[in-house]
Design a protein around this motif. Structure first.
Motif, PDB file in Angstrom:
ATOM      1  N   HIS A 131       0.850  -1.201   0.000  1.00 33.22           N
ATOM      2  CA  HIS A 131       0.000   0.000   0.000  1.00 33.22           C
ATOM      3  C   HIS A 131       0.882   1.245   0.000  1.00 33.22           C
ATOM      4  CE1 HIS A 131       1.142  -0.431   4.222  1.00 33.22           C
ATOM      5  NE2 HIS A 131       0.954   0.880   4.318  1.00 33.22           N
ATOM      6  N   ASP A 133       1.145   5.123   1.855  1.00 32.22           N
ATOM      7  CA  ASP A 133       0.595   5.946   2.937  1.00 32.22           C
ATOM      8  C   ASP A 133       0.204   7.274   2.307  1.00 32.22           C
ATOM      9  OD1 ASP A 133       1.296   3.868   4.577  1.00 32.22           O
ATOM     10  OD2 ASP A 133       2.867   4.932   5.655  1.00 32.22           O
ATOM     11  N   HIS A 187       4.686  -0.085  -0.028  1.00 36.00           N
ATOM     12  CA  HIS A 187       5.403  -0.883   0.977  1.00 36.00           C
ATOM     13  C   HIS A 187       4.420  -1.829   1.660  1.00 36.00           C
ATOM     14  CE1 HIS A 187       3.846   2.693   3.017  1.00 36.00           C
ATOM     15  NE2 HIS A 187       3.717   1.915   4.078  1.00 36.00           N
ATOM     16  N   ARG A 210       3.159  10.008  11.883  1.00 31.14           N
ATOM     17  CA  ARG A 210       2.705  10.684  10.674  1.00 31.14           C
ATOM     18  C   ARG A 210       2.334  12.129  10.971  1.00 31.14           C
ATOM     19  NH1 ARG A 210      -0.420   6.099   8.453  1.00 31.14           N
ATOM     20  NH2 ARG A 210       0.930   4.312   8.816  1.00 31.14           N
TER      21      ARG A 210
HETATM   22 FE   FE2 Z   1       2.176   2.116   5.500  1.00 30.76          FE
END
Ligand code: FE2
Ligand code: SIN
Length: 213
Positions: A131, A133, A187, A210
Motif C-alpha cells: 500500500h 501511505d 510498501h 505521521r
Molecule cells: Fe504504511
C-alpha cells in the motif's frame, strides 16, 4: 537468547532516495516504548479494523496522538475520536515524541512534527498488503516507522504497485524513515513467521509517526 549485538551502536542503511533504515536506533528505548504501548492499549484497545471492502485486517491496530488512522464503511480516515471507545485517542507519550524527533533528525528531516501515531500489532501470520501511505494531507513530511519484537520482512517498492520490490528484514529496534522522493512508495509486511521475543512474546509491534494536516 543472548543478544551479542545488544550494545552495538546504531548504523544507517540507505533504502531509496529519501529513505533510510536506522538500524537498532530504538533499542535503548524499547522497554519503555513497549510499556507505553501496553498502557495506551488499556485506554484504546488493539482491534482488527474492517476495510471499506469488508475485509478484516490481520494486523491489530490502535493509535495515539491528536488524530488516529481508522476505517469506516466509506474509506480510510484520520479521526480525533476512537470509534471503539467514542473517546479521544490517548495523547502521544513524551518518549514516543522524543524518539520520533531524534529519528527524523538523524534521517535528515529536522522539522518533522507528527500529530498521529498508528500502532500495529502483528501476531504470527499477520501481514500488511502492499500500500501507499497517502491519507495524509501533508506529503512534505516523512513517515517514521519503529519496529519492536519479532522480526518481519518489509517490502519497499516504488511509485507504481508493480515496481520492483526490495525486501529487508526489520528487527527489534530498527527505524525506517521515508520521505521526499520515496514518500509515496508502495510498501508492506510479509506474513509474520512464528517466533518469540524476550520483550514481546510472539508479537511484532510497529509504531508509525505521521503528520496528517
Ligand atoms: Fe504504511
Ligand atoms: C505501515 O506500513 O503502516 C507499517 C509497516 C510496518 O509494520 O513495518
Amino acid at each position: 537468547m543472548l543478544d551479542l549485538f545488544a550494545d552495538e551502536a546504531p548504523w544507517q542503511e540507505p533504502l531509496a532516495e529519501g529513505a533510510v533504515i536506522l538500524r537498532r536506533f530504538a533499542c535503548a528505548d524499547a522497554q519503555g516504548l513497549i510499556a507505553q504501548i501496553m498502557q495506551l492499549a488499556g485506554q484504546s484497545p488493539f482491534r482488527q479494523m474492517v476495510t471499506p471492502g469488508g475485509y478484516t485486517m490481520s494486523v491489530a491496530m490502535t493509535n495515539c496522538g491528536e488524530v488516529g488512522w481508522t476505517t469506516d464503511s466509506h474509506g480510510y480516515l484520520y479521526s480525533p475520536i476512537d470509534p471503539l471507545t467514542s473517546q479521544p485517542w490517548p495523547a502521544m507519550p513524551t518518549l514516543f515524541r522524543e524518539l520520533s524527533d531524534a529519528a527524523s533528525k538523524a534521517a535528515g528531516y529536522p522539522d518533522f512534527a507528527p500529530d498521529a501515531c498508528l500502532i500495529n500489532r502483528y501476531a504470527p501470520g499477520a501481514k500488511l498488503s502492499l500500500h501507499q501511505d497517502k491519507d495524509e494531507l501533508n506529503l512534505q513530511q516523512p513517515i517514521v516507522s519503529v519496529s519492536l519484537g519479532v522480526p518481519a520482512v518489509f517490502q519497499f517498492g516504488g511509485l507504481k504497485r508493480n515496481d520492483p520490490l526490495k525486501r529487508v528484514m526489520l528487527e527489534h529496534g530498527d527505524v525506517v524513515v521515508w520521505g521526499g522522493a520515496s514518500r509515496l512508495f508502495y510498501h508492506g509486511i510479509l506474513p509474520l513467521k512464528p517466533a518469540q521475543h524476550a520483550l514481546t512474546n510472539e508479537y511484532r509491534y510497529n509504531i508509525t509517526f505521521r503528520h496528517t494536516r
